[in-house]
Each structure stands twice: as C-alpha cells, then as structure tokens.
Write a protein that holds these residues in place. Sequence first.
Motif, PDB file in Angstrom:
ATOM      1  N   ALA A 121       0.820  -1.203   0.000  1.00 30.69           N
ATOM      2  CA  ALA A 121       0.000   0.000   0.000  1.00 30.69           C
ATOM      3  C   ALA A 121       0.853   1.251   0.000  1.00 30.69           C
ATOM      4  O   ALA A 121       2.008   1.234   0.425  1.00 30.69           O
ATOM      5  N   PRO A 122       0.315   2.378  -0.487  1.00 29.15           N
ATOM      6  CA  PRO A 122       1.048   3.650  -0.416  1.00 29.15           C
ATOM      7  C   PRO A 122       1.361   4.009   1.030  1.00 29.15           C
ATOM      8  O   PRO A 122       0.701   3.551   1.961  1.00 29.15           O
ATOM      9  N   LEU A 123       2.376   4.845   1.186  1.00 30.43           N
ATOM     10  CA  LEU A 123       2.850   5.200   2.529  1.00 30.43           C
ATOM     11  C   LEU A 123       2.934   6.706   2.657  1.00 30.43           C
ATOM     12  O   LEU A 123       3.480   7.388   1.786  1.00 30.43           O
ATOM     13  N   LYS A 124       2.396   7.241   3.738  1.00 31.65           N
ATOM     14  CA  LYS A 124       2.459   8.677   4.011  1.00 31.65           C
ATOM     15  C   LYS A 124       3.603   8.937   4.984  1.00 31.65           C
ATOM     16  O   LYS A 124       3.643   8.379   6.080  1.00 31.65           O
ATOM     17  N   MET A 125       4.567   9.781   4.579  1.00 33.36           N
ATOM     18  CA  MET A 125       5.691  10.183   5.442  1.00 33.36           C
ATOM     19  C   MET A 125       5.763  11.702   5.441  1.00 33.36           C
ATOM     20  O   MET A 125       6.288  12.300   4.490  1.00 33.36           O
ATOM     21  N   GLY A 126       5.213  12.331   6.474  1.00 29.82           N
ATOM     22  CA  GLY A 126       5.191  13.791   6.483  1.00 29.82           C
ATOM     23  C   GLY A 126       4.436  14.284   5.255  1.00 29.82           C
ATOM     24  O   GLY A 126       3.313  13.843   4.988  1.00 29.82           O
ATOM     25  N   VAL A 163      -0.148  16.725  -1.040  1.00 36.95           N
ATOM     26  CA  VAL A 163       0.982  15.878  -0.685  1.00 36.95           C
ATOM     27  C   VAL A 163       1.997  15.930  -1.821  1.00 36.95           C
ATOM     28  O   VAL A 163       1.704  16.401  -2.922  1.00 36.95           O
ATOM     29  N   ILE A 164       3.206  15.454  -1.544  1.00 32.27           N
ATOM     30  CA  ILE A 164       4.248  15.352  -2.561  1.00 32.27           C
ATOM     31  C   ILE A 164       4.370  13.883  -2.941  1.00 32.27           C
ATOM     32  O   ILE A 164       4.860  13.071  -2.155  1.00 32.27           O
ATOM     33  N   THR A 179      14.661   4.457   6.931  1.00 28.70           N
ATOM     34  CA  THR A 179      14.313   5.402   5.867  1.00 28.70           C
ATOM     35  C   THR A 179      13.337   6.448   6.369  1.00 28.70           C
ATOM     36  O   THR A 179      13.541   7.653   6.174  1.00 28.70           O
ATOM     37  N   SER A 180      12.273   6.001   7.013  1.00 33.90           N
ATOM     38  CA  SER A 180      11.293   6.963   7.520  1.00 33.90           C
ATOM     39  C   SER A 180      11.904   7.850   8.597  1.00 33.90           C
ATOM     40  O   SER A 180      11.578   9.038   8.701  1.00 33.90           O
ATOM     41  N   GLY A 181      12.824   7.295   9.395  1.00 32.93           N
ATOM     42  CA  GLY A 181      13.506   8.106  10.406  1.00 32.93           C
ATOM     43  C   GLY A 181      14.369   9.187   9.784  1.00 32.93           C
ATOM     44  O   GLY A 181      14.429  10.319  10.282  1.00 32.93           O
ATOM     45  N   CYS A 182      15.050   8.855   8.688  1.00 37.50           N
ATOM     46  CA  CYS A 182      15.861   9.862   7.986  1.00 37.50           C
ATOM     47  C   CYS A 182      14.981  10.979   7.434  1.00 37.50           C
ATOM     48  O   CYS A 182      15.355  12.159   7.478  1.00 37.50           O
ATOM     49  N   VAL A 183      13.821  10.613   6.899  1.00 37.41           N
ATOM     50  CA  VAL A 183      12.903  11.632   6.387  1.00 37.41           C
ATOM     51  C   VAL A 183      12.435  12.542   7.527  1.00 37.41           C
ATOM     52  O   VAL A 183      12.364  13.774   7.378  1.00 37.41           O
TER      53      VAL A 183
END
Length: 298
Positions: free
Chosen positions: A93-98, A115-116, A134-138
């Motif tokens: 599924a798509p993922l929302k990160m910020g 969203v971007i 990865t999400s932590g780096c974002v």
Amino acid sequence: MKNPKLYAVSLDLAFKPEESWRLALEEALEPFGAALVSFETDGGKGWHMEVIGEEKPSAAAVKAALKPFAGLTPVIAPVPDKDWLAESRKGLAPLKMGPFFVHGEHDRGKAPKNVIPLEIDAGMAFGTGRHETTSGCVKALLRLAKSHKFKRPLDIGTGTGILAFAAWHLFKVPVTAGDNDKDAVRVARENAAINGLRKAIRIVTSDGYRAKAIRAGGPYDLVTANILANPLISLAPDLARHLARNGRAVLSGLLVAQEKDVIAAHRAVGLELDFRIRQNDWSVLVLKKAARPPAGKK
C-alpha cells in the motif's frame, strides 16, 4: 524476455529470533544472492528468511556459512518462474511520510491533494520508506528543514534514491547521490526520471566518497547516509573531510545498541551529535562539526 533462472536459500524458524542473532544470520546468507527477505510468520511466533540469486549456491558453502548457527536446515531450490514485480506489488500500500506520499507504479495518479507524490519501485535497491531507518531519515530532514536552508546535499548509499528525492523537494537545490551497487544506481536513475528529477539529481556509481564527481562537489552542507553501522564507522574520516563547517550529516542503518560505537568513531574525527531519532530498535543520528577539534587535531 524470459526471466533468468533464480535460486533461493531459505530458512524457516519455529521461533522469533533476537535482533542481533537475526542480523548475524542475514549477514551470513547475503553472499549467496542479490536479494534477501526476512519476516515474521505464524502470527509472530516464527520467522522466514530467504536469499535469492542467479547462481545455485554450493550446499557445502551454505552449510559452512551457517555453522555458527547450530541446528538450522537450509533449503536450496530453484525459484518458480513468476512475475516477481507483480507479486511484490500485491499488498504494498502507499505510505504517508510527512508531506510525502510514497507509492509504486500501481498507485500512480492516486495521490491525495496537498501531498508530494514519490513513485518508488525498489527493484534490487533498498529504500521504499517502509523501514524505520528510511522513515527516520525523512523525519530528520523535515526537522532540519525548519531551521536550515541547505544548498549542497549529498546522499551516500542512495539505494532507490528516496532520500535524495526528499532532499530536493525540501530544499529545491541540485542533489548528488552515489551508490556502490550498479543495480541500485540504475534503479535510482529510473526513479529520478519517473519523478521528473532526472536533471535535479546527479546519481553516480561510487564506493563511499571515492567517485570524482563526489570528491569534486564538496564540501556538502547536508550528507545523508542510510547504510549500516560498520560502513558508517569506516567512512567517518571521509564524512569529516566532506562535511561543510555548519553542515549536518543524517546517518542511519544502525541499531540503538550500535549508537555508541558510531558516535565514538565520528567524535574521533571532529564530529558531534546534534540530535537523534529512535524508532523501535533503529536509530538516526544527526551530526555536526564539533565546536572544538578532537585531541591531537587542530
């Protein structure tokens, strides 16, 4: 085009392994293929691990590699011929990160408003945004974007290119990215083109900072490196040389238990901790130049 013949070395565990033991086992299996998967089974009571490659591994070599892990019975077998890209997309599924909406080709055009969208198909590369590193780096980049306007970002070990793409969207400046794996470089370039960033992101094959394009492009005021603890430690002197005086380095791919060693290696070359982000067992370290050089250096 006919798919190449693939072989898998697989292990099914009747228990959920400790993190350090599991990582050591994954490291032992990695040389036998190009892609490794590792996940829970039986509702969290068991674990499956599998490495896939184009050459059939030697049973003797696999047995020798797994000797430190007593009692394991690996299975070496051909992989059934399937459309693996289609298989991997099932349930992804798509993922929302910020502000970012990370998705695959199968969800193109489905991004909500405001969203971007980032279309990321991993192929043989690491970095879909679903791992804590990865999400932590974002998250670290989003925090830095509130107080910094970086002009020269560099992404080491770019994988799919996701962190380089995020840096471009946040700071709107050209980004240099490198990876020592040619498949990852190819995937990152394809993803850059898909996301309209082919001219904005320069992606090169590089072992750490060794590529001429990376050495000539510094110093960098932002460096991201989501790799592993040992490579981060080995690359610490190079990072210190290439990081600008007021720059920031976002490092991940390390466990919380490995923070001390990674920080110590960077402190020895004149870098200090700015802040950290922890997600479950994983850590993101944001470093900067120390106010005072380490002992013996001026």
